[in-house]
Design a protein around this motif. Sequence first.
Motif, PDB file in Angstrom:
ATOM      1  N   ILE A   1       0.829  -1.194   0.000  1.00  0.00           N
ATOM      2  CA  ILE A   1       0.000   0.000   0.000  1.00  0.00           C
ATOM      3  C   ILE A   1       0.873   1.257   0.000  1.00  0.00           C
ATOM      4  N   ALA A   2       1.933   1.259   0.816  1.00  0.00           N
ATOM      5  CA  ALA A   2       2.781   2.448   0.946  1.00  0.00           C
ATOM      6  C   ALA A   2       3.488   2.774  -0.366  1.00  0.00           C
ATOM      7  N   ILE A   3       3.987   1.747  -1.041  1.00  0.00           N
ATOM      8  CA  ILE A   3       4.670   1.973  -2.314  1.00  0.00           C
ATOM      9  C   ILE A   3       3.679   2.518  -3.342  1.00  0.00           C
ATOM     10  N   GLY A   4       2.471   1.986  -3.356  1.00  0.00           N
ATOM     11  CA  GLY A   4       1.435   2.466  -4.267  1.00  0.00           C
ATOM     12  C   GLY A   4       1.096   3.927  -4.026  1.00  0.00           C
ATOM     13  N   ILE A   5       1.021   4.313  -2.757  1.00  0.00           N
ATOM     14  CA  ILE A   5       0.749   5.716  -2.424  1.00  0.00           C
ATOM     15  C   ILE A   5       1.894   6.607  -2.896  1.00  0.00           C
ATOM     16  N   ALA A   6       3.127   6.166  -2.680  1.00  0.00           N
ATOM     17  CA  ALA A   6       4.286   6.955  -3.112  1.00  0.00           C
ATOM     18  C   ALA A   6       4.306   7.107  -4.633  1.00  0.00           C
ATOM     19  N   SER A  44       9.804  -2.402  -2.881  1.00  0.00           N
ATOM     20  CA  SER A  44       8.661  -3.197  -2.416  1.00  0.00           C
ATOM     21  C   SER A  44       9.102  -4.574  -1.935  1.00  0.00           C
ATOM     22  N   HIS A  45      10.317  -4.970  -2.275  1.00  0.00           N
ATOM     23  CA  HIS A  45      10.846  -6.255  -1.821  1.00  0.00           C
ATOM     24  C   HIS A  45      11.768  -6.108  -0.611  1.00  0.00           C
ATOM     25  N   CYS A  46      11.843  -4.917  -0.055  1.00  0.00           N
ATOM     26  CA  CYS A  46      12.707  -4.656   1.100  1.00  0.00           C
ATOM     27  C   CYS A  46      11.862  -4.110   2.246  1.00  0.00           C
ATOM     28  N   HIS A  47      12.361  -4.272   3.438  1.00  0.00           N
ATOM     29  CA  HIS A  47      11.740  -3.637   4.599  1.00  0.00           C
ATOM     30  C   HIS A  47      12.394  -2.270   4.757  1.00  0.00           C
ATOM     31  N   ILE A  48      11.618  -1.226   4.560  1.00  0.00           N
ATOM     32  CA  ILE A  48      12.207   0.110   4.572  1.00  0.00           C
ATOM     33  C   ILE A  48      11.974   0.843   5.887  1.00  0.00           C
ATOM     34  N   THR A  49      11.293   0.199   6.822  1.00  0.00           N
ATOM     35  CA  THR A  49      11.083   0.824   8.121  1.00  0.00           C
ATOM     36  C   THR A  49      12.069   0.232   9.125  1.00  0.00           C
ATOM     37  N   PRO A  50      12.516   1.031  10.057  1.00  0.00           N
ATOM     38  CA  PRO A  50      13.439   0.527  11.083  1.00  0.00           C
ATOM     39  C   PRO A  50      12.793  -0.576  11.922  1.00  0.00           C
ATOM     40  N   GLY A  51      13.601  -1.483  12.431  1.00  0.00           N
ATOM     41  CA  GLY A  51      13.107  -2.617  13.201  1.00  0.00           C
ATOM     42  C   GLY A  51      12.374  -2.237  14.467  1.00  0.00           C
ATOM     43  N   THR A  58      -1.046  -0.988  12.290  1.00  0.00           N
ATOM     44  CA  THR A  58      -0.990  -1.124  10.834  1.00  0.00           C
ATOM     45  C   THR A  58      -1.063   0.223  10.135  1.00  0.00           C
ATOM     46  N   TRP A  59      -1.971   1.100  10.541  1.00  0.00           N
ATOM     47  CA  TRP A  59      -2.099   2.393   9.881  1.00  0.00           C
ATOM     48  C   TRP A  59      -0.829   3.221  10.071  1.00  0.00           C
ATOM     49  N   GLY A  60      -0.197   3.116  11.237  1.00  0.00           N
ATOM     50  CA  GLY A  60       1.049   3.834  11.484  1.00  0.00           C
ATOM     51  C   GLY A  60       2.181   3.300  10.627  1.00  0.00           C
ATOM     52  N   THR A  61       2.201   1.980  10.438  1.00  0.00           N
ATOM     53  CA  THR A  61       3.218   1.371   9.587  1.00  0.00           C
ATOM     54  C   THR A  61       3.058   1.837   8.147  1.00  0.00           C
ATOM     55  N   VAL A  62       1.826   1.921   7.669  1.00  0.00           N
ATOM     56  CA  VAL A  62       1.579   2.387   6.294  1.00  0.00           C
ATOM     57  C   VAL A  62       2.042   3.829   6.135  1.00  0.00           C
ATOM     58  N   VAL A  63       1.731   4.678   7.115  1.00  0.00           N
ATOM     59  CA  VAL A  63       2.159   6.077   7.045  1.00  0.00           C
ATOM     60  C   VAL A  63       3.681   6.169   7.072  1.00  0.00           C
ATOM     61  N   LEU A  64       4.307   5.430   7.981  1.00  0.00           N
ATOM     62  CA  LEU A  64       5.767   5.456   8.090  1.00  0.00           C
ATOM     63  C   LEU A  64       6.430   4.925   6.825  1.00  0.00           C
ATOM     64  N   THR A  66       5.168   4.892   3.832  1.00  0.00           N
ATOM     65  CA  THR A  66       4.918   5.850   2.754  1.00  0.00           C
ATOM     66  C   THR A  66       5.913   7.006   2.826  1.00  0.00           C
ATOM     67  N   VAL A  67       6.107   7.537   4.024  1.00  0.00           N
ATOM     68  CA  VAL A  67       7.057   8.642   4.199  1.00  0.00           C
ATOM     69  C   VAL A  67       8.475   8.190   3.831  1.00  0.00           C
ATOM     70  N   MET A  68       8.850   7.012   4.282  1.00  0.00           N
ATOM     71  CA  MET A  68      10.186   6.488   3.966  1.00  0.00           C
ATOM     72  C   MET A  68      10.345   6.244   2.463  1.00  0.00           C
ATOM     73  N   ALA A  69       9.310   5.688   1.823  1.00  0.00           N
ATOM     74  CA  ALA A  69       9.370   5.438   0.375  1.00  0.00           C
ATOM     75  C   ALA A  69       9.490   6.747  -0.395  1.00  0.00           C
ATOM     76  N   LEU A  70       8.749   7.765   0.024  1.00  0.00           N
ATOM     77  CA  LEU A  70       8.836   9.069  -0.639  1.00  0.00           C
ATOM     78  C   LEU A  70      10.231   9.673  -0.464  1.00  0.00           C
ATOM     79  N   LEU A  71      10.751   9.618   0.742  1.00  0.00           N
ATOM     80  CA  LEU A  71      12.066  10.202   1.014  1.00  0.00           C
ATOM     81  C   LEU A  71      13.164   9.479   0.235  1.00  0.00           C
ATOM     82  N   ILE A  72      13.190   8.160   0.324  1.00  0.00           N
ATOM     83  CA  ILE A  72      14.235   7.394  -0.357  1.00  0.00           C
ATOM     84  C   ILE A  72      14.144   7.576  -1.866  1.00  0.00           C
ATOM     85  N   SER A  73      12.938   7.509  -2.409  1.00  0.00           N
ATOM     86  CA  SER A  73      12.798   7.616  -3.863  1.00  0.00           C
ATOM     87  C   SER A  73      13.181   9.000  -4.369  1.00  0.00           C
ATOM     88  N   GLU A  74      12.833  10.047  -3.630  1.00  0.00           N
ATOM     89  CA  GLU A  74      13.207  11.390  -4.058  1.00  0.00           C
ATOM     90  C   GLU A  74      14.718  11.588  -4.009  1.00  0.00           C
TER      91      GLU A  74
END
Length: 131
Positions: A1-6, A44-51, A58-64, A66-74
């Motif tokens: 979901i997070a990658i799709g949002i990004a 999408s094949h990696c865990h991009i959130t810290p352990g 779940t909703w917090g994980t999606v937000v986190l 998404t933010v990480m995917a946006l930051l890394i991709s930019e």
Amino acid sequence: IAIGIAIFVHLFLNVVIFVNDSMQSTGPLVASQIFYLSMMDLMSHCHITPGRWTSVPTWGTVVLETVMALLISELVLRYVWFTFELVVEGIIYYIISAIGGNEQMSSTVVDIVIILMAVFVMLLVVVATNQ
């Protein structure tokens, strides 16, 4: 979901959140989009959130994520891909001018090479993710 949002935020809304977009792509838009989608496929094949954030709801994980995917991709798009485009453009313009080519020929060759390199990166990601 997070990658799709990004992907939606970057490709469809054309929004840059973290990185100043003063450095723009010099190559064709399709090459940047191919590279971006390849990068998102890889993420999408990696865990991009810290352990330590695994206990977040779940909703917090999606937000986190998404933010990480946006930051890394930019950051990767700006500092890796756009820099790569500038280097390839400079090399090709130098080679074409050395053999006596014109500006139009150089621009066409740059566009073709950059698109081919984006496709090459896409193929590497497909092989790496076994898809």
